[in-house]
Design a protein around this motif. Sequence first.
Motif, PDB file in Angstrom:
ATOM      1  N   LEU A  26       0.822  -1.217   0.000  1.00 27.63           N
ATOM      2  CA  LEU A  26       0.000   0.000   0.000  1.00 27.63           C
ATOM      3  C   LEU A  26       0.853   1.263   0.000  1.00 27.63           C
ATOM      4  CD1 LEU A  26      -2.893  -0.970   2.444  1.00 27.63           C
ATOM      5  CD2 LEU A  26      -2.837  -1.078  -0.055  1.00 27.63           C
ATOM      6  N   ASP A  27       2.099   1.153   0.439  1.00 30.90           N
ATOM      7  CA  ASP A  27       2.998   2.315   0.433  1.00 30.90           C
ATOM      8  C   ASP A  27       3.513   2.634  -0.962  1.00 30.90           C
ATOM      9  OD1 ASP A  27       2.806   2.656   3.199  1.00 30.90           O
ATOM     10  OD2 ASP A  27       4.454   1.259   3.581  1.00 30.90           O
ATOM     11  N   TRP A  28       3.324   1.723  -1.905  1.00 29.16           N
ATOM     12  CA  TRP A  28       3.881   1.905  -3.252  1.00 29.16           C
ATOM     13  C   TRP A  28       2.809   2.097  -4.314  1.00 29.16           C
ATOM     14  CZ3 TRP A  28       6.185  -3.546  -2.340  1.00 29.16           C
ATOM     15  CH2 TRP A  28       7.057  -3.507  -1.237  1.00 29.16           C
ATOM     16  N   VAL A  29       1.548   2.019  -3.928  1.00 22.81           N
ATOM     17  CA  VAL A  29       0.451   2.035  -4.900  1.00 22.81           C
ATOM     18  C   VAL A  29       0.290   3.389  -5.575  1.00 22.81           C
ATOM     19  CG1 VAL A  29      -2.050   1.905  -5.138  1.00 22.81           C
ATOM     20  CG2 VAL A  29      -0.825   0.117  -3.892  1.00 22.81           C
ATOM     21  N   HIS A  30       0.334   4.468  -4.791  1.00 20.35           N
ATOM     22  CA  HIS A  30       0.119   5.793  -5.372  1.00 20.35           C
ATOM     23  C   HIS A  30       1.256   6.111  -6.346  1.00 20.35           C
ATOM     24  CE1 HIS A  30      -0.422  10.126  -5.779  1.00 20.35           C
ATOM     25  NE2 HIS A  30      -1.632   9.965  -5.286  1.00 20.35           N
ATOM     26  N   PRO A  31       0.950   6.561  -7.554  1.00 20.56           N
ATOM     27  CA  PRO A  31       1.993   6.790  -8.577  1.00 20.56           C
ATOM     28  C   PRO A  31       3.078   7.771  -8.156  1.00 20.56           C
ATOM     29  CG  PRO A  31      -0.118   7.771  -9.225  1.00 20.56           C
ATOM     30  CD  PRO A  31      -0.394   6.871  -8.065  1.00 20.56           C
ATOM     31  N   ASP A  32       2.745   8.716  -7.271  1.00 21.25           N
ATOM     32  CA  ASP A  32       3.732   9.707  -6.825  1.00 21.25           C
ATOM     33  C   ASP A  32       4.246   9.410  -5.420  1.00 21.25           C
ATOM     34  OD1 ASP A  32       3.413  11.159  -9.210  1.00 21.25           O
ATOM     35  OD2 ASP A  32       1.613  12.111  -8.413  1.00 21.25           O
ATOM     36  N   GLY A  55       6.530  -0.476 -17.371  1.00 20.77           N
ATOM     37  CA  GLY A  55       7.180   0.742 -16.933  1.00 20.77           C
ATOM     38  C   GLY A  55       6.350   1.952 -17.297  1.00 20.77           C
ATOM     39  N   ASP A  56       6.219   2.898 -16.375  1.00 18.78           N
ATOM     40  CA  ASP A  56       5.393   4.098 -16.565  1.00 18.78           C
ATOM     41  C   ASP A  56       3.929   3.758 -16.832  1.00 18.78           C
ATOM     42  OD1 ASP A  56       7.626   5.768 -16.250  1.00 18.78           O
ATOM     43  OD2 ASP A  56       8.126   5.588 -18.379  1.00 18.78           O
ATOM     44  N   LEU A  57       3.553   2.509 -16.519  1.00 18.45           N
ATOM     45  CA  LEU A  57       2.170   2.045 -16.722  1.00 18.45           C
ATOM     46  C   LEU A  57       1.706   2.279 -18.156  1.00 18.45           C
ATOM     47  CD1 LEU A  57       0.508   3.322 -13.411  1.00 18.45           C
ATOM     48  CD2 LEU A  57       1.740   1.185 -13.835  1.00 18.45           C
ATOM     49  N   THR A  58       2.646   2.134 -19.088  1.00 18.79           N
ATOM     50  CA  THR A  58       2.362   2.418 -20.497  1.00 18.79           C
ATOM     51  C   THR A  58       2.575   1.171 -21.353  1.00 18.79           C
ATOM     52  OG1 THR A  58       3.079   4.709 -20.213  1.00 18.79           O
ATOM     53  CG2 THR A  58       2.944   3.866 -22.464  1.00 18.79           C
ATOM     54  N   TYR A  59       1.532   0.787 -22.064  1.00 19.30           N
ATOM     55  CA  TYR A  59       1.583  -0.386 -22.938  1.00 19.30           C
ATOM     56  C   TYR A  59       1.569   0.059 -24.398  1.00 19.30           C
ATOM     57  CZ  TYR A  59      -0.104  -4.509 -25.451  1.00 19.30           C
ATOM     58  OH  TYR A  59      -0.252  -5.549 -26.349  1.00 19.30           O
ATOM     59  N   ASP A  60       2.501  -0.471 -25.171  1.00 20.18           N
ATOM     60  CA  ASP A  60       2.594  -0.164 -26.598  1.00 20.18           C
ATOM     61  C   ASP A  60       2.078  -1.362 -27.381  1.00 20.18           C
ATOM     62  OD1 ASP A  60       3.218   0.443 -29.198  1.00 20.18           O
ATOM     63  OD2 ASP A  60       5.308   0.982 -28.813  1.00 20.18           O
ATOM     64  N   ASP A  61       0.924  -1.198 -28.016  1.00 18.93           N
ATOM     65  CA  ASP A  61       0.304  -2.305 -28.743  1.00 18.93           C
ATOM     66  C   ASP A  61       1.182  -2.783 -29.894  1.00 18.93           C
ATOM     67  OD1 ASP A  61      -1.950  -4.061 -29.085  1.00 18.93           O
ATOM     68  OD2 ASP A  61      -2.463  -2.923 -30.883  1.00 18.93           O
ATOM     69  N   ASP A  62       2.015  -1.900 -30.435  1.00 21.29           N
ATOM     70  CA  ASP A  62       2.895  -2.270 -31.542  1.00 21.29           C
ATOM     71  C   ASP A  62       4.159  -2.992 -31.063  1.00 21.29           C
ATOM     72  OD1 ASP A  62       1.218  -1.131 -33.474  1.00 21.29           O
ATOM     73  OD2 ASP A  62       2.089   0.859 -33.139  1.00 21.29           O
ATOM     74  N   ASP A  63       4.475  -2.855 -29.764  1.00 20.78           N
ATOM     75  CA  ASP A  63       5.666  -3.500 -29.209  1.00 20.78           C
ATOM     76  C   ASP A  63       5.376  -3.934 -27.771  1.00 20.78           C
ATOM     77  OD1 ASP A  63       8.137  -4.457 -28.561  1.00 20.78           O
ATOM     78  OD2 ASP A  63       9.172  -2.532 -28.626  1.00 20.78           O
ATOM     79  N   ARG A 114       8.786  -4.108 -16.144  1.00 15.82           N
ATOM     80  CA  ARG A 114       9.605  -3.004 -15.642  1.00 15.82           C
ATOM     81  C   ARG A 114       8.797  -2.014 -14.806  1.00 15.82           C
ATOM     82  NH1 ARG A 114      11.937  -4.628 -20.492  1.00 15.82           N
ATOM     83  NH2 ARG A 114      14.205  -4.393 -20.717  1.00 15.82           N
ATOM     84  N   GLY A 115       7.562  -2.375 -14.470  1.00 15.32           N
ATOM     85  CA  GLY A 115       6.723  -1.505 -13.660  1.00 15.32           C
ATOM     86  C   GLY A 115       7.346  -1.230 -12.296  1.00 15.32           C
ATOM     87  N   GLN A 116       7.222  -0.007 -11.815  1.00 15.35           N
ATOM     88  CA  GLN A 116       7.867   0.399 -10.571  1.00 15.35           C
ATOM     89  C   GLN A 116       7.427  -0.454  -9.386  1.00 15.35           C
ATOM     90  OE1 GLN A 116      10.364   2.396 -10.103  1.00 15.35           O
ATOM     91  NE2 GLN A 116      10.352   2.147  -7.870  1.00 15.35           N
ATOM     92  N   ILE A 117       6.135  -0.730  -9.285  1.00  8.93           N
ATOM     93  CA  ILE A 117       5.652  -1.512  -8.149  1.00  8.93           C
ATOM     94  C   ILE A 117       6.151  -2.958  -8.231  1.00  8.93           C
ATOM     95  CG2 ILE A 117       3.458  -2.338  -9.128  1.00  8.93           C
ATOM     96  CD1 ILE A 117       2.181  -1.571  -6.399  1.00  8.93           C
ATOM     97  N   LEU A 118       6.405  -3.424  -9.446  1.00 11.99           N
ATOM     98  CA  LEU A 118       6.962  -4.763  -9.632  1.00 11.99           C
ATOM     99  C   LEU A 118       8.416  -4.797  -9.158  1.00 11.99           C
ATOM    100  CD1 LEU A 118       5.788  -7.378 -10.954  1.00 11.99           C
ATOM    101  CD2 LEU A 118       7.097  -6.788 -12.982  1.00 11.99           C
ATOM    102  N   VAL A 119       9.172  -3.765  -9.481  1.00 10.53           N
ATOM    103  CA  VAL A 119      10.571  -3.676  -9.056  1.00 10.53           C
ATOM    104  C   VAL A 119      10.665  -3.604  -7.532  1.00 10.53           C
ATOM    105  CG1 VAL A 119      12.649  -2.254  -9.115  1.00 10.53           C
ATOM    106  CG2 VAL A 119      11.324  -2.591 -11.206  1.00 10.53           C
ATOM    107  N   GLN A 120       9.810  -2.785  -6.924  1.00  9.95           N
ATOM    108  CA  GLN A 120       9.836  -2.652  -5.470  1.00  9.95           C
ATOM    109  C   GLN A 120       9.468  -3.961  -4.784  1.00  9.95           C
ATOM    110  OE1 GLN A 120       7.416   1.096  -5.736  1.00  9.95           O
ATOM    111  NE2 GLN A 120       8.678   1.692  -3.987  1.00  9.95           N
ATOM    112  N   THR A 121       8.490  -4.664  -5.333  1.00 11.95           N
ATOM    113  CA  THR A 121       8.089  -5.935  -4.739  1.00 11.95           C
ATOM    114  C   THR A 121       9.179  -6.974  -4.901  1.00 11.95           C
ATOM    115  OG1 THR A 121       5.773  -5.433  -5.234  1.00 11.95           O
ATOM    116  CG2 THR A 121       6.308  -7.719  -4.721  1.00 11.95           C
TER     117      THR A 121
END
Length: 237
Positions: A61-67, A128-136, A143-150
């Motif tokens: 819960l300490d890592w959920v908020h994006p900022d 990463g950056d909660l951004t998904y690229d449908d083309d790639d 690489r999501g931040q909450i994944l790295v912290q966990t």
Amino acid sequence: MDRIHSNKKQHGLFDTLRELDPNLEEHLRDGEHTSDIAALIDAGRDGACSTDAQSLKKAILDWVHPDGGALIPPLPRDSRVGHRFAHVDTGRLLCPTHLDWDDAKIHKKLQNRTAVVTADQCPTFLYGDLTYDDDDPWEGLFRGQILVQTFKYIFTSPSSASKEGAQPTKPANALLHNMQSVTLASLVYVATQVRVALSSAAFFSKSHAEIKHFYDTMLNQPCDPAEEDEINELLTW
């Protein structure tokens, strides 16, 4: 091809177990300890999953908020009530990549469960950056931040998940188990733990069909030999 891939996967797992216990093959060969060894592996796996899940329920819960700020409204640390799509921040992380959480109609459908989310859909927190690229689809994957912290929380130390360079108070899991590099399986395990911690699920169990399906799907998706370069780049990162 699926059977060949499955056999290679099983053989790889067996090789890993042999590295952990050089006497394993000898014990299995005599046939007397097979069931005992299987029971110990099951107990160890289930115990580790349960311990990690219980600990992460509060820590994440300490890592959920994006900022890194406070959650509004706050979420209870001793309950799953209000998690998943009921909260704007956990919902954003769990929202499947093919859906737009900022679309009010999508948001509402996920909240009232008229939009069905299946275990084989990638949640946004994987990227990463909660951004998904449908083309790639590989761009930013795992690489999501909450994944790295966990990952740090489980394998290096809880303090390293929040503070760079913080000194752990006990030996890390990676050190205890001679884990010297990141593996695809460890990333998928962490992703599954994050999914459980953000959702309304109270535990991580192999008997939970949806959780098991998510884990198996995430682990088996990048099995195309053509994606070997992307996998190696990810593990190096």
